[in-house]
Design a protein around this motif. Structure first.
Motif, PDB file in Angstrom:
ATOM      1  N   ALA A 197      14.859  19.559   3.189  1.00 29.44           N
ATOM      2  CA  ALA A 197      15.078  18.219   2.642  1.00 29.44           C
ATOM      3  C   ALA A 197      14.117  18.020   1.479  1.00 29.44           C
ATOM      4  CB  ALA A 197      14.839  17.157   3.699  1.00 29.44           C
ATOM      5  N   PRO A 198      14.495  17.238   0.473  1.00 35.69           N
ATOM      6  CA  PRO A 198      13.541  16.948  -0.607  1.00 35.69           C
ATOM      7  C   PRO A 198      12.280  16.335  -0.014  1.00 35.69           C
ATOM      8  CG  PRO A 198      15.744  16.180  -1.189  1.00 35.69           C
ATOM      9  CD  PRO A 198      15.785  16.558   0.270  1.00 35.69           C
ATOM     10  N   THR A 199      11.130  16.816  -0.455  1.00 36.54           N
ATOM     11  CA  THR A 199       9.861  16.423   0.160  1.00 36.54           C
ATOM     12  C   THR A 199       8.869  16.037  -0.930  1.00 36.54           C
ATOM     13  OG1 THR A 199      10.316  18.021   1.930  1.00 36.54           O
ATOM     14  CG2 THR A 199       8.061  17.161   1.775  1.00 36.54           C
ATOM     15  N   PRO A 200       8.718  14.742  -1.193  1.00 37.08           N
ATOM     16  CA  PRO A 200       7.863  14.309  -2.309  1.00 37.08           C
ATOM     17  C   PRO A 200       6.430  14.813  -2.243  1.00 37.08           C
ATOM     18  CG  PRO A 200       9.179  12.478  -1.472  1.00 37.08           C
ATOM     19  CD  PRO A 200       9.357  13.608  -0.516  1.00 37.08           C
ATOM     20  N   TYR A 201       5.915  15.008  -1.033  1.00 36.93           N
ATOM     21  CA  TYR A 201       4.515  15.411  -0.895  1.00 36.93           C
ATOM     22  C   TYR A 201       4.355  16.929  -0.768  1.00 36.93           C
ATOM     23  CZ  TYR A 201       5.921  15.386   4.065  1.00 36.93           C
ATOM     24  OH  TYR A 201       6.564  15.603   5.256  1.00 36.93           O
ATOM     25  N   ASP A 220      17.566  21.196  -9.148  1.00 35.68           N
ATOM     26  CA  ASP A 220      18.083  19.833  -9.331  1.00 35.68           C
ATOM     27  C   ASP A 220      18.070  19.023  -8.041  1.00 35.68           C
ATOM     28  OD1 ASP A 220      18.642  20.021 -12.058  1.00 35.68           O
ATOM     29  OD2 ASP A 220      20.585  20.953 -11.689  1.00 35.68           O
ATOM     30  N   ASP A 221      18.352  19.674  -6.919  1.00 40.36           N
ATOM     31  CA  ASP A 221      18.430  18.934  -5.654  1.00 40.36           C
ATOM     32  C   ASP A 221      17.075  18.803  -4.964  1.00 40.36           C
ATOM     33  OD1 ASP A 221      18.027  21.512  -4.787  1.00 40.36           O
ATOM     34  OD2 ASP A 221      19.958  21.716  -3.761  1.00 40.36           O
ATOM     35  N   GLY A 222      16.025  19.336  -5.585  1.00 39.09           N
ATOM     36  CA  GLY A 222      14.684  19.212  -5.025  1.00 39.09           C
ATOM     37  C   GLY A 222      14.434  20.073  -3.802  1.00 39.09           C
ATOM     38  N   LEU A 223      15.300  21.044  -3.548  1.00 32.10           N
ATOM     39  CA  LEU A 223      15.190  21.856  -2.341  1.00 32.10           C
ATOM     40  C   LEU A 223      14.596  23.238  -2.584  1.00 32.10           C
ATOM     41  CD1 LEU A 223      18.594  21.047  -0.569  1.00 32.10           C
ATOM     42  CD2 LEU A 223      16.341  20.053  -0.130  1.00 32.10           C
ATOM     43  N   THR A 224      14.553  23.674  -3.832  1.00 26.47           N
ATOM     44  CA  THR A 224      14.073  25.030  -4.109  1.00 26.47           C
ATOM     45  C   THR A 224      12.921  24.993  -5.101  1.00 26.47           C
ATOM     46  OG1 THR A 224      16.291  25.924  -3.721  1.00 26.47           O
ATOM     47  CG2 THR A 224      14.708  27.349  -4.853  1.00 26.47           C
TER      48      THR A 224
END
Length: 533
Positions: A170-174, A88-92
């Motif tokens: 950190a969330p990383t879109p790329y 959910d947090d985009g970290l895993t």
């Protein structure tokens, strides 16, 4: 950025089926499935952790396969990863690996990825691309590279043989877009530990890619053979791939025309003639690379370049339009930014020197040099280093001629590629020809090069610039940050940007499957086939 896999939290992407290479309607496969391509220089390393060259990456994509590969249009598609989930947090990110084996028959496991990534950031490995794992925002990468944490604390873990988990800082879109790069490829732990630095020798190397290494005569040729153990071997058509090193592009073109090569770079200035004579063979498409003259601003650099006015005068007086229109003539574009104009979502700053007439630019350059105490009677004396290639030589001569009337006298120094890169790394240069090719289709792949702790061969440093790139890693809208970063590069001139690449080649019409709509121009031998002529 286009992503094939869904990135909704905890949504598992379906495994995509393999797509067999198929000749188009009316095409017949040739009996001889061999592809021979041109290399300008020797491949320095076949170790994914140590490679830094485009040519080396081309070779590694045949020998190894990462979590992702690319389609002909540059979209990310499944490689070793059948599917993935995102928290959910985009970290895993949790990847499920397909069943596959190394070329020696051993299974490819999640631990092979863990070992490979930890090896890249281990200071003892001395990987010039360790920063790439940091750029991906893999957790703890920065601290490990700095020697503050141990490699086993990197945010990558094998949950079981076929499940790889990556934790980001950190969330990383790329992030997914980085996973087709050679630095992220798995390597076989047992083979590396057994043979040490010799593990990439033809007799020792073990890969998980579509090809095995048949031979490698450094600086002469490299030969790959189809790997029967590759997970999708039944859909690989090309049997043999050869890379042949020819340092002179004109000689290489002659060998192409003699039928010895299937693909070769067109020498500077010859595309108009060749495209008219051979419209089915001469090709020019945008390529995500930028060409520059890097200025050594470090302790070993010349005193004159420490003066920003001198650097700005050099940038103002370089006539990029003449270079692309009269010297290169292959569809390249003048570069007034470091980031390539075609990078996804990038918009270059406006109202820069590109909007000034050339006479005004020259007048301003003379004023700046005079303010710095230089001119024709007291010239700036510099050495410009470039690696062996006719195009580099012609461009260096052009730059020399543009700068000389202003009082910037440049001595040209031609060296071989290995010497050139070693000198760049050690800071043993004054001005050096350099080009950077995107590792993924997002502006940070260019801009991170100039971070204080980035690749940054010229040792330029700017705290605001570093902070902009740090902020961009978690920003929802990166465009203004990237624009400001480019503005700083234009203001401080750590390098003189010259042109944005186009891929300008002669390609044998019998060779099919080479991408023409992928900005990075990354090609996979497994997608190639030869048709009967």
């Amino acid at each position: 950025m286009t992503k094939l896999f869904a990135t909704t939290a905890l949504l598992t992407a379906l495994a995509m089926p393999a797509f067999a290479v198929q000749p188009a309607e009316g095409e017949t496969l040739a009996e001889n499935q061999t592809y021979t391509y041109w290399l300008l220089d020797a491949i320095k390393s076949l170790d994914p952790a140590l490679n830094t060259d485009v040519e080396g990456s081309d070779a590694l994509r045949s020998l190894f396969e990462g979590l992702m590969t690319e389609s002909a249009t540059g979209e990310m598609i499944p490689g070793m990863a059948e599917s993935h989930e995102v928290s959910d947090d985009g970290l895993t990110y949790t990847f499920t690996l397909r069943e596959a084996t190394w070329s020696n028959g051993d299974p490819v496991t999640a631990d092979d990825f863990v070992f490979a990534w930890q090896r890249v950031v281990t200071p003892e490995t001395a990987s010039e691309y360790a920063w790439y794992i940091e750029l991906m925002n893999v957790d703890n990468a920065t601290a490990i590279i700095a020697g503050e944490m141990t490699p086993d604390q990197l945010g990558v873990a094998a949950l079981d043989d076929r499940t790889l988990q990556v934790t980001l800082s950190a969330p990383t879109p790329y992030f997914l877009n980085t996973l087709s790069h050679a630095t992220t490829y798995p390597v076989p732990r047992a083979v590396v530990e057994e043979h040490g630095q010799a593990w990439t020798q033809p007799a020792n190397i073990v890969g998980n890619g579509a090809y095995t290494l048949a031979s490698h005569n450094l600086g002469v040729e490299i030969v790959f053979q189809k790997n029967p153990a590759y997970w999708d071997a039944e859909n690989v058509v090309m049997e043999t791939v050869r890379g042949v090193t020819v340092n002179d592009t004109n000689v290489a073109l002659t060998r192409y025309q003699a039928g010895e090569l299937d693909r070769v770079q067109i020498p500077a200035g010859q595309f108009p003639r060749l495209s008219e004579q051979f419209p089915d063979q001469a090709v020019s498409v945008p390529q995500g690379c930028s060409y520059a003259y890097v200025l050594n601003l470090g302790e070993t650099g010349p005193e004159a370049l420490k003066d920003q006015r001198v650097r700005e005068a050099m940038a103002l007086s370089l006539n990029r339009e003449v270079i692309v229109d009269q010297v290169l003539q292959g569809g390249q574009r003048p570069a007034y930014s470091w980031t390539h104009w075609a990078i996804d979502g990038f918009a270059a700053p406006e109202d820069g020197m590109q909007d000034m007439p050339m006479d005004q630019r020259l007048e301003r350059a003379r004023e700046l040099l005079a303010e710095a105490g230089y001119g024709p009677d007291n010239p700036v004396r510099l050495q410009l280093q470039y690696n062996t290639d006719e195009s580099h030589r012609l461009l260096a001569i052009a730059a020399q001629q543009f700068w000389r009337p202003l009082g910037i006298q440049v001595e040209l120094n031609n060296v071989e590629w290995a010497v050139h890169t070693d000198r760049l790394q050690s800071g043993n240069f004054e001005v050096a020809r350099y080009a950077w090719c995107a590792d993924y289709n997002e502006a940070s792949t260019f801009l991170d090069w100039f971070r204080t702790d980035g690749y940054n061969s010229g040792k330029w440093s700017n705290a605001e610039y570093d902070q902009l790139l740090a902020d961009a890693r978690t920003a929802e809208d990166t465009a203004p940050l990237y624009q400001r970063a480019e503005e700083i590069l234009a203001e401080e001139v750590p390098a003189v940007f010259v042109y944005h690449y186009a891929k300008v080649d002669m390609i044998n019409p019998a060779i099919k499957g080479l991408p023409r709509e992928n900005l990075l121009n990354t090609w996979y031998a497994k997608d190639l086939y030869r048709v009967a002529e």
